[in-house]
Write a protein that holds these residues in place. Structure first.
Motif, PDB file in Angstrom:
ATOM      1  N   UNK A 291      -1.815  -0.202  -2.606  1.00 22.88           N
ATOM      2  CA  UNK A 291      -2.251  -1.559  -2.327  1.00 22.88           C
ATOM      3  C   UNK A 291      -2.830  -1.735  -0.947  1.00 22.88           C
ATOM      4  N   UNK A 292      -3.256  -2.947  -0.699  1.00 25.95           N
ATOM      5  CA  UNK A 292      -3.842  -3.283   0.593  1.00 25.95           C
ATOM      6  C   UNK A 292      -3.593  -4.727   0.958  1.00 25.95           C
ATOM      7  N   UNK A 293      -3.810  -5.017   2.224  1.00 27.82           N
ATOM      8  CA  UNK A 293      -3.620  -6.373   2.744  1.00 27.82           C
ATOM      9  C   UNK A 293      -4.670  -6.642   3.807  1.00 27.82           C
ATOM     10  N   UNK A 294      -5.180  -7.854   3.817  1.00 25.18           N
ATOM     11  CA  UNK A 294      -6.178  -8.286   4.796  1.00 25.18           C
ATOM     12  C   UNK A 294      -5.651  -9.531   5.484  1.00 25.18           C
ATOM     13  N   UNK A 295      -5.630  -9.523   6.825  1.00 29.38           N
ATOM     14  CA  UNK A 295      -5.070 -10.635   7.594  1.00 29.38           C
ATOM     15  C   UNK A 295      -6.041 -11.080   8.686  1.00 29.38           C
TER      16      UNK A 295
ATOM     17  N   UNK B  44      -4.424  -3.372   6.103  1.00 30.35           N
ATOM     18  CA  UNK B  44      -3.484  -2.280   5.858  1.00 30.35           C
ATOM     19  C   UNK B  44      -3.712  -1.733   4.462  1.00 30.35           C
ATOM     20  N   UNK B  45      -3.827  -0.421   4.335  1.00 29.59           N
ATOM     21  CA  UNK B  45      -3.856   0.263   3.050  1.00 29.59           C
ATOM     22  C   UNK B  45      -2.640   1.168   2.973  1.00 29.59           C
ATOM     23  N   UNK B  46      -1.990   1.210   1.823  1.00 26.78           N
ATOM     24  CA  UNK B  46      -0.758   2.001   1.722  1.00 26.78           C
ATOM     25  C   UNK B  46      -0.527   2.490   0.301  1.00 26.78           C
ATOM     26  N   UNK B  47       0.281   3.533   0.201  1.00 27.29           N
ATOM     27  CA  UNK B  47       0.780   4.042  -1.080  1.00 27.29           C
ATOM     28  C   UNK B  47       2.282   4.240  -0.935  1.00 27.29           C
ATOM     29  N   UNK B  48       3.041   3.819  -1.955  1.00 27.39           N
ATOM     30  CA  UNK B  48       4.502   3.907  -1.895  1.00 27.39           C
ATOM     31  C   UNK B  48       5.022   4.415  -3.238  1.00 27.39           C
TER      32      UNK B  48
ATOM     33  N   UNK C 119      18.285   5.383  -5.146  1.00 24.82           N
ATOM     34  CA  UNK C 119      16.834   5.530  -5.223  1.00 24.82           C
ATOM     35  C   UNK C 119      16.324   6.007  -3.878  1.00 24.82           C
ATOM     36  N   UNK C 120      15.276   6.817  -3.879  1.00 19.01           N
ATOM     37  CA  UNK C 120      14.613   7.213  -2.637  1.00 19.01           C
ATOM     38  C   UNK C 120      13.161   6.780  -2.709  1.00 19.01           C
ATOM     39  N   UNK C 121      12.550   6.594  -1.562  1.00 21.41           N
ATOM     40  CA  UNK C 121      11.133   6.256  -1.554  1.00 21.41           C
ATOM     41  C   UNK C 121      10.427   6.943  -0.390  1.00 21.41           C
ATOM     42  N   UNK C 122       9.137   7.175  -0.586  1.00 22.86           N
ATOM     43  CA  UNK C 122       8.278   7.740   0.439  1.00 22.86           C
ATOM     44  C   UNK C 122       6.983   6.942   0.433  1.00 22.86           C
ATOM     45  N   UNK C 123       6.417   6.734   1.591  1.00 20.36           N
ATOM     46  CA  UNK C 123       5.188   5.964   1.680  1.00 20.36           C
ATOM     47  C   UNK C 123       4.316   6.438   2.823  1.00 20.36           C
ATOM     48  N   UNK C 124       3.063   6.045   2.775  1.00 19.20           N
ATOM     49  CA  UNK C 124       2.114   6.374   3.831  1.00 19.20           C
ATOM     50  C   UNK C 124       1.020   5.320   3.838  1.00 19.20           C
ATOM     51  N   UNK C 125       0.379   5.169   4.987  1.00 18.99           N
ATOM     52  CA  UNK C 125      -0.688   4.190   5.071  1.00 18.99           C
ATOM     53  C   UNK C 125      -1.322   4.196   6.438  1.00 18.99           C
ATOM     54  N   UNK C 126      -2.262   3.281   6.620  1.00 17.58           N
ATOM     55  CA  UNK C 126      -2.896   3.142   7.927  1.00 17.58           C
ATOM     56  C   UNK C 126      -3.277   1.698   8.171  1.00 17.58           C
TER      57      UNK C 126
END
Length: 277
Positions: A147-151, A164-168, A178-185
């Motif tokens: 997903x992404x977000x624009x502010x 912001x763009x990210x993957x989770x 539960x475990x999670x991993x994510x990345x973005x910029x």
């Protein structure tokens, strides 16, 4: 249900004003991840950099909550100082408005040089977010979201725009874990990046720092790891770690290169009540 959700939103608005502290929404996302839980309310505490790019640390607390409307996929969510509303009744797609409070930089920072600069006031940002989710039909606790977000600054502080763009990814590894991993910029336009990383006659104050102008571009890339431990049907404990790397013109700013660090580590724990619905 609507009456209860209205009371919840009023309470959350007061709560966030009191306790949000230094953890921004982007930072909170690093360890407060309960994506697979449709309704919860909780509180997190963590250690964060003094300001974005700082190598000093401070602590903070932040509320987080989600309410999914009965029989729908639409929800309202609060993560620290970021409030979002999903308007799409779909398990796969999400889209809606976002209101974010972007914290400034106060004169109470630890660094004795940066402390001499003029304060940057906090401001309100308005924007939109969108997500695409792939949910495991056999086990909804396993899911991937991109997903992404624009502010856009709406408070007249920087007049800047950021995205912001990210993957989770979440996966159940135990009946209660539960475990999670994510990345973005994070991307900022020229107005945003220069306001928060630039040094000029308007903001330098009495600090002995050279003039610097930051242009548009990606100013941070990050990865995060976390876990959620279900203590019971009503309570869940979350913990996580986020590593961010300041990049581009932001990394060359004297605020980062001389007085701080490109490496930004955030960690924390949180507890949430999931049995209130």
């Amino acid at each position: 249900m609507m009456r209860h959700s209205g009371k919840l939103l009023v309470g959350l608005a007061a709560f966030v004003t009191m306790v949000t502290g230094n953890i921004t929404a982007a930072r909170a996302q690093g360890f407060l991840e309960l994506e697979q839980t449709p309704a919860f309310i909780g509180l997190g505490a963590g250690s964060v950099p003094d300001y974005k790019g700082s190598d000093d640390r401070s602590g903070g607390v932040a509320p987080y909550a989600r309410y999914t409307f009965a029989g729908q996929q639409r929800y309202v969510q609060l993560f620290a100082n970021e409030l979002s509303l999903n308007l799409v009744d779909s398990q796969k797609y999400r889209f809606g408005p976002v209101i974010n409070y972007h914290f400034g930089r106060d004169s109470d920072v630890e660094d004795d040089v940066v402390r001499q600069m003029r304060d940057i006031d906090g401001t309100v940002e308005l924007g939109v977010f969108g997500d695409i989710a792939w949910v495991d039909a056999a086990n909804p606790r396993n899911r991937l979201i991109v997903g992404g977000m624009l502010l856009q600054d709406a408070g007249g502080e920087s007049d800047g725009l950021r995205a912001r763009l990210s993957a989770r990814y979440w996966r159940q590894v135990h009946r209660a874990v539960d475990v999670h991993v994510g990345a973005g910029f994070m991307y900022g336009n020229r107005k945003h990046n220069d306001h928060y990383f630039g040094i000029n006659a308007d903001n330098v104050g009495s600090a002995p720092l050279p003039a610097y102008k930051a242009d548009s571009g990606v100013h941070e890339a990050y990865i995060n790891l976390g876990t959620a431990l279900y203590l019971s049907k009503e309570w869940v404990l979350g913990a996580g770690l986020r590593y961010g790397r300041i990049t581009g013109d932001a990394a060359d700013s004297p605020l980062v290169d001389q007085r701080g660090s490109e490496n930004q580590v955030i960690g924390g724990i949180g507890v949430a009540y999931i049995g209130w619905r």
